[in-house]
Design an enzyme around this catalytic site. Sequence first.
Site, PDB file in Angstrom:
ATOM      1  N   ASP A  86      -8.614  60.331  77.440  1.00 58.27           N
ATOM      2  CA  ASP A  86      -7.275  59.952  77.710  1.00 58.27           C
ATOM      3  C   ASP A  86      -6.640  60.835  76.542  1.00 58.27           C
ATOM      4  O   ASP A  86      -6.832  60.639  75.343  1.00 58.27           O
ATOM      5  CB  ASP A  86      -7.389  58.387  77.460  1.00 58.27           C
ATOM      6  CG  ASP A  86      -5.869  57.786  77.682  1.00 58.27           C
ATOM      7  OD1 ASP A  86      -4.846  58.515  77.249  1.00 58.27           O
ATOM      8  OD2 ASP A  86      -5.877  56.612  78.009  1.00 58.27           O
ATOM      9  N   TYR A 131       5.581  58.927  77.899  1.00 55.98           N
ATOM     10  CA  TYR A 131       6.707  58.008  77.378  1.00 55.98           C
ATOM     11  C   TYR A 131       6.684  58.318  75.603  1.00 55.98           C
ATOM     12  O   TYR A 131       7.421  57.909  75.028  1.00 55.98           O
ATOM     13  CB  TYR A 131       6.970  56.900  77.804  1.00 55.98           C
ATOM     14  CG  TYR A 131       5.933  56.055  77.767  1.00 55.98           C
ATOM     15  CD1 TYR A 131       5.132  55.386  76.738  1.00 55.98           C
ATOM     16  CD2 TYR A 131       5.162  55.594  78.814  1.00 55.98           C
ATOM     17  CE1 TYR A 131       4.081  54.457  76.896  1.00 55.98           C
ATOM     18  CE2 TYR A 131       3.981  54.976  79.061  1.00 55.98           C
ATOM     19  CZ  TYR A 131       3.273  54.292  78.014  1.00 55.98           C
ATOM     20  OH  TYR A 131       2.266  53.746  78.146  1.00 55.98           O
ATOM     21  N   LYS A 132       5.397  58.996  75.336  1.00 51.83           N
ATOM     22  CA  LYS A 132       5.138  58.983  73.979  1.00 51.83           C
ATOM     23  C   LYS A 132       5.876  60.190  73.388  1.00 51.83           C
ATOM     24  O   LYS A 132       7.032  60.410  73.420  1.00 51.83           O
ATOM     25  CB  LYS A 132       3.719  58.442  73.499  1.00 51.83           C
ATOM     26  CG  LYS A 132       3.095  57.010  73.899  1.00 51.83           C
ATOM     27  CD  LYS A 132       1.702  57.089  73.866  1.00 51.83           C
ATOM     28  CE  LYS A 132       1.414  55.578  74.256  1.00 51.83           C
ATOM     29  NZ  LYS A 132       0.143  55.415  74.388  1.00 51.83           N
ATOM     30  N   ARG A 146       2.024  51.786  61.405  1.00 52.68           N
ATOM     31  CA  ARG A 146       1.954  53.235  62.033  1.00 52.68           C
ATOM     32  C   ARG A 146       3.269  53.930  61.885  1.00 52.68           C
ATOM     33  O   ARG A 146       4.348  53.438  62.094  1.00 52.68           O
ATOM     34  CB  ARG A 146       1.646  53.115  63.605  1.00 52.68           C
ATOM     35  CG  ARG A 146       0.428  52.272  63.987  1.00 52.68           C
ATOM     36  CD  ARG A 146       0.111  52.612  65.486  1.00 52.68           C
ATOM     37  NE  ARG A 146       0.953  52.384  66.296  1.00 52.68           N
ATOM     38  CZ  ARG A 146       0.769  52.554  67.691  1.00 52.68           C
ATOM     39  NH1 ARG A 146      -0.113  53.273  68.071  1.00 52.68           N
ATOM     40  NH2 ARG A 146       1.855  52.330  68.344  1.00 52.68           N
ATOM     41  N   PHE A 203      -7.841  52.195  73.492  1.00 47.90           N
ATOM     42  CA  PHE A 203      -6.992  51.364  73.539  1.00 47.90           C
ATOM     43  C   PHE A 203      -7.210  50.422  74.636  1.00 47.90           C
ATOM     44  O   PHE A 203      -7.783  50.771  75.877  1.00 47.90           O
ATOM     45  CB  PHE A 203      -5.651  52.301  74.170  1.00 47.90           C
ATOM     46  CG  PHE A 203      -4.321  51.161  74.401  1.00 47.90           C
ATOM     47  CD1 PHE A 203      -3.533  51.177  73.123  1.00 47.90           C
ATOM     48  CD2 PHE A 203      -3.757  50.750  75.591  1.00 47.90           C
ATOM     49  CE1 PHE A 203      -2.461  50.337  73.085  1.00 47.90           C
ATOM     50  CE2 PHE A 203      -2.797  50.115  75.204  1.00 47.90           C
ATOM     51  CZ  PHE A 203      -1.937  49.918  74.461  1.00 47.90           C
TER      52      PHE A 203
HETATM   53  C1  LIG Z   1      -0.069  53.893  75.513  1.00 48.99           C
HETATM   54  C2  LIG Z   1      -1.264  53.826  76.004  1.00 48.99           C
HETATM   55  C3  LIG Z   1      -1.825  53.135  77.450  1.00 48.99           C
HETATM   56  C4  LIG Z   1      -0.716  52.595  78.018  1.00 48.99           C
HETATM   57  O1  LIG Z   1      -0.901  52.467  79.323  1.00 48.99           O
HETATM   58  P1  LIG Z   1       0.096  52.095  80.521  1.00 48.99           P
HETATM   59  O2  LIG Z   1      -0.465  51.891  81.558  1.00 48.99           O
HETATM   60  O3  LIG Z   1       1.285  53.182  80.499  1.00 48.99           O
HETATM   61  O4  LIG Z   1       0.991  50.820  79.821  1.00 48.99           O
HETATM   62  C5  LIG Z   1      -2.908  53.309  77.911  1.00 48.99           C
HETATM   63  N1  LIG Z   1      -4.060  53.863  77.053  1.00 48.99           N
HETATM   64  C6  LIG Z   1      -3.986  54.547  76.126  1.00 48.99           C
HETATM   65  C7  LIG Z   1      -5.008  55.177  75.381  1.00 48.99           C
HETATM   66  C8  LIG Z   1      -2.614  54.626  75.234  1.00 48.99           C
HETATM   67  O5  LIG Z   1      -2.344  55.273  74.160  1.00 48.99           O
END
Ligand SMILES: *Cc1c(COP(=O)(O)O)cnc(C)c1O
Length: 401
Positions: A188, A213-214, A360, A117
């Site tokens: 992660d 939050y997911k 998605r 990400f």
């Molecule tokens: C959703 C997601 C994030 C989001 O990061 P925030 O700091 O909470 O906005 C970061 N890394 C990955 C791999 C994600 O899927």
Amino acid sequence: MPTGAATAICRKHLFELPAGVIYLDGNSLGPLPKSVRARLDAMVVDEWGERLIRGWNDAGWMAQPARVGDRIARLIGAPAGSVVVGDTLSIKVYQALAAALELRPARRVVLSDSGNFPTDLYMAEGLLATLARGHRLRVVAPDAVADSIDESIAAVMLTEVDYRSGRRHDLAAISARAQAAGAVMIWDLAHSAGAFPVDVAATHCEYAVGCTYKYLNGGPGAPAFIYVRPDLIEATRPALAGWMGHAEPFAFEASYRPAADIERLRVGTPPVIQMTVLEEALKLWDDIDLAALRVESLRLGERFIEAVEASCPALRLASPRPAAQRGSQVSFAFEHGYAAMQALIARGVIGDFRAPDIMRFGIAPLYLDAQDIDAAVEILREVLENESWRDPACQARKSVT
Ligand SMILES: *Cc1c(COP(=O)(O)O)cnc(C)c1O
């Protein structure tokens, strides 16, 4: 319910889901667990309203980050006392990577992949620039990761499940490669925690991070988590040396001394209201069998893929076909994917879109069953057949896709 497995896992009645909505975006923002409403009300009225500053002691606010961390630990195969909650995932990535680089002072390469990400890669770039010690971020294709791990690598920083395709890395195999090369492994788990069983302890990885939050349904802006392998807590120097990670925050000492335990990864004042919502949402997992959840997630995912491929020839599967190589989302590529997703959302089927052309669909068996999958595909079929996505209202790009 069509099968026994679905009856065992599906807990739709525990969620507030708007009538007429089929929610396929729990991989981005999980829905609201019903019990949160009353808990939040009690928190605001009785705790904040009545107890005021006394809440830090009397209502357990100060102990919350580690207490909630222990709940998450159970879901990712980590021992109690190895996970703490707070801040955002971007910040937790920074903390983990900064600590990892200090564990390998002679090495200069951080290895990641193009399926990561963007914020993870951005945070790494920012950290390496701040360090200004000649570190380099090396980003390779996901399938080239394992063979790129050698003794020049200080840290391997990967997201287990690709946010676009849903492709899942082999956590155990890559962790073992990293360990053999003496590289620090950071996982992660943003799209893993609450999506399927994870066993961080078994991988022996040094650090893991993730968001809540997911699939964990902690609500928009819910705090993130960080895991530190227990034997490394003492060697983990907090780069973000905030007072809440101090050994004695209320001694107000002139200089920083990290807490002896996982609390050292705390930074500043925690978001107590959001943390309370998360703590309540996590109770739902007390009697969930994650292995059974995975079986049901794959069953629904297969059903979805089969039906879409049979009825929507314009869409091309963008996720790995073998179920074992997928997380809990299914992605399809379609040239007009953004507009098609808008048309779907307008008809109550909520998924999302990732540039350039990925539609998605998150599969969360806690609140989705086979009937939902079938109904969603039927609406998707209609949208494509009628080319509803040509509607100008579907074309305008919003800021969040
Ligand atoms: C959703 C997601 C994030 C989001 O990061 P925030 O700091 O909470 O906005 C970061 N890394 C990955 C791999 C994600 O899927």
